[in-house]
Design an enzyme around this catalytic site. Sequence first.
Site, short mmCIF file in Angstrom:
data_model
loop_
_atom_site.label_atom_id
_atom_site.label_comp_id
_atom_site.label_asym_id
_atom_site.label_seq_id
_atom_site.Cartn_x
_atom_site.Cartn_y
_atom_site.Cartn_z
N GLY A 233 0.81 -1.20 0.00
CA GLY A 233 0.00 0.00 0.00
C GLY A 233 0.85 1.25 0.00
O GLY A 233 2.00 1.25 -0.45
N SER A 234 0.31 2.33 0.53
CA SER A 234 0.96 3.63 0.47
C SER A 234 2.09 3.76 1.47
O SER A 234 2.13 3.06 2.49
CB SER A 234 -0.07 4.74 0.74
OG SER A 234 -0.45 4.74 2.11
N GLY A 238 2.27 2.45 5.35
CA GLY A 238 3.37 1.54 5.66
C GLY A 238 4.22 2.05 6.80
O GLY A 238 4.64 1.27 7.68
N GLU A 255 5.67 -3.52 0.66
CA GLU A 255 5.70 -3.12 -0.75
C GLU A 255 4.88 -1.84 -0.83
O GLU A 255 3.67 -1.85 -0.68
CB GLU A 255 5.13 -4.23 -1.63
CG GLU A 255 5.51 -4.07 -3.10
CD GLU A 255 4.46 -3.27 -3.87
OE1 GLU A 255 4.65 -2.05 -4.03
OE2 GLU A 255 3.48 -3.87 -4.31
N CYS A 289 1.12 -0.29 -8.79
CA CYS A 289 2.29 0.23 -8.07
C CYS A 289 3.53 0.28 -8.95
O CYS A 289 4.39 1.15 -8.78
CB CYS A 289 2.54 -0.60 -6.82
SG CYS A 289 2.72 -2.36 -7.13
#
Length: 483
Positions: A233-234, A238, A255, A289
């Site tokens: 995610g963002s 994170g 990630e 992403c």
Amino acid sequence: MSEFLSDGLARNYVAGSWAEGDRGAVIAVEDPGTAEHFADAAQAGEVTLANALESARQSFERGDLADMQPSARGRMLLRVAREIRAIAAEGADILCRESGKTLSAARDEFEEAALYFEYYGGVADKIEGKSIPLGSDYVDYSVFEPHGVSAQIVPWNFPVSIAARSLAPSMAAGNSTIVKSPELDPIALALLGKALERAEVPAGAVSILNGVGGDLGACLVASSEIDQIVFTGSVPTGQAILRAAAETVTPSLMELGGKSAAVVFKDADIDGLMASLQSGIFFNAGQVCSAMARVLVHRSIYDDVVERAVSLADGLRAGHGMENPEHTPVISDLQLSRIEALIATGEREGVRVAAGGVRLDRKGYYWAPTILADVAPSARVAQEEIFGPVTCITPFDTEAEAIAIANGTEFGLVAGVFTRDLSRSHRVARKLRAGQVFVNEWFAGGISTPFGGVGKSGFGREKGLEALYNYVRTKNIAISLKG
């Protein structure tokens, strides 16, 4: 309405059973292609989470997966793969409607999920330790053990395949797993519980919870019952998870997205580049992403590439995902507004909107395929992840300059090189700061190729054999034979 949504509600899959939301709470899910209500998901809260944590811990302590013969564990994963394919038609219809992606892409996502279970099912009995020579007086060896209970927080752009990407190796390694689905499109992922149930995965070994990230997700990662955290995610989310993980010293796999650049040299195949551009930034409305968010082009062919890119963007047909169009909506009005704000910032910084740059005048959350030209490397649109159908094109003069621009963000997920010069492709690929480099085809690779980033793109690797070792820990055993 599908059989799974016969009453319009997707429930939580907990301890092998289907559970309502805490106090009957639900999450309303929209169809991004129409901006209308699609269905509801039962919203898990503290009670549901406590049940999931308890059942996961009990399952792990019983050894439901960890003590299962590895070859039997592999066969179980293969059964899951078969059951995923059995629900794929129903699941693809749901995923298309709740995420906005095309029906064909939704079908491909279920197929990819099945392939992950097949891949890791095939290696479940090949997680091998090693013997270490210490001389005739010792026997020393290392073994791999599962972490215990793995908490996995899944993003909304590819909820089914990304869940499978982490869940399959986690199960192959013998962990119990709790998956937190994305609140924007949780229903197709909840349906995976049906495949697990039909494949006779032990109750408690896997739970799938529908919940809000700032509430359920925060409680999940802060729990002392969690032995591993996996997040996609963002960056801000994170970072918040890593702060929580620091309190409990919980190993984590992150990630966190990217701002990936393709470096296009003057000898590149422009037709091949355009094919990569279409998939690299316009597939799934750019909500990827590892999207081709930046295109760095040698000045000698810059004008031609911009012209071709504009023609490509202008020619894409937009529509609802069920129509399998070339261009689909973004996930929400909030995401649409964020894209709009970043484009406006770019224009104030002198970026030229060569194509698109506007909302499409139709019902739903549609942003026109957008080409931003003459983008300075320092521009905000060249530094921040837009997560929409927008790419930034920047000219360069020398190889060294191109590498510096490509490496000039806080991210480092993927990168690309487009050239017919084999020596140059190897040389530049080695110098690009990224976890994966595509040469002459964006998204080259597959489920067997390691994936992950550096810098603010995160750490650890998913996919391939390398991913397995994120889901185990090493134990060394040293035995003295003296006396």
